[in-house]
Design an enzyme around this catalytic site. Structure first.
Site, PDB file in Angstrom:
ATOM      1  N   GLY A  21       6.598  -0.881  -6.922  1.00  0.00           N
ATOM      2  CA  GLY A  21       6.448   0.607  -6.826  1.00  0.00           C
ATOM      3  C   GLY A  21       4.565   0.508  -7.315  1.00  0.00           C
ATOM      4  CE  LYS A  22       2.927  -5.325  -7.466  1.00  0.00           C
ATOM      5  NZ  LYS A  22       3.985  -4.961  -6.543  1.00  0.00           N
ATOM      6  CD  GLU A  91       0.141  -6.569  -1.995  1.00  0.00           C
ATOM      7  OE1 GLU A  91       0.236  -7.414  -3.103  1.00  0.00           O
ATOM      8  OE2 GLU A  91       0.605  -5.768  -2.009  1.00  0.00           O
ATOM      9  CB  CYS A 147      18.286  -6.855 -10.900  1.00  0.00           C
ATOM     10  SG  CYS A 147      19.021  -8.114  -9.709  1.00  0.00           S
ATOM     11  CB  CYS A 185      17.268  -8.467 -14.081  1.00  0.00           C
ATOM     12  SG  CYS A 185      18.958  -9.860 -14.014  1.00  0.00           S
TER      13      CYS A 185
END
Ligand SMILES: [Zn+2]
Length: 200
Positions: A21-22, A91, A147, A185
């Site tokens: 979710g960046k 990015e 994950c 994970c």
């Protein structure tokens, strides 16, 4: 809580694995700044052509208009021309170390610079200029994905080639192979060897 009113320059870093979710967080901060009547400009690497070159688009489909660039050299001129107070760069791991001086200079000029990028590559190695940006930042957040195997919080990006976990030394481009990425994970992430930490 991050104050959206610009009093002095600051550097904010949003990092994490793929699917964490960046881009969505970056867009959220840019939109909040716009609502606070700040002039905003957004950039991303031309290497990120997932959604065309005109938009940052997160996996949840939020978008923001963006300039696709191959170097940050052009950023100070464009920012000055537009009179922008807030600069978003997505990015950021794709940019070379030349970007560091430019980002520092924007911050020193009083700009709020928000960068987003992958903190680890698929081998689990810190990615490009991100570690330095984290150290220089006023504020940082490490986001987690879910994950793909067990549903736990994930901060690794698993590379998968022809249905199997990629090897550490696999080339970045493998002609004819089908490739995909998953969020994993620590327990579910698979790599055949560890980085040589003393040589990074
Ligand atoms: Zn897992």
């Amino acid at each position: 809580m991050i104050d959206t009113k610009i009093k002095q320059g600051r550097l904010e870093v949003i990092c994490g694995s793929m699917f964490s979710g960046k881009s969505e967080e970056l867009i959220k901060r840019l939109r909040r700044a716009e609502r606070a009547k700040e002039k905003v400009m957004a950039f991303k690497s031309v290497l990120d052509n997932r959604y065309g070159l005109e938009n940052i688009i997160s996996h949840s489909d939020t978008t923001h208009q963006v300039h696709a660039i191959d170097s940050l050299d052009v950023v100070p001129g464009l920012v000055e021309q537009a009179g922008a107070a807030v600069v978003g760069i997505d990015e950021i791991q794709f940019f070379s170390s030349d970007a560091l001086a430019i980002i520092q200079s924007l911050v020193e000029q009083g700009k709020r610079v928000i960068v987003a990028g992958l903190d680890l590559d698929f081998r689990g190695v810190p990615f490009g200029i991100i570690p330095t940006l984290l150290a220089l930042s006023d504020d940082m957040v490490k986001l987690h994905a879910v994950c793909d195997i067990c549903g736990a919080d994930a901060h690794f990006t698993q590379r998968i080639i022809n249905g199997k976990p990629a090897y550490y030394d696999d080339p970045i481009i493998m002609v004819g192979a089908t490739q995909m990425y998953q969020a994993r994970c620590r327990d579910c992430y698979v790599i055949d060897k560890q980085p040589n930490w003393s040589q990074l």
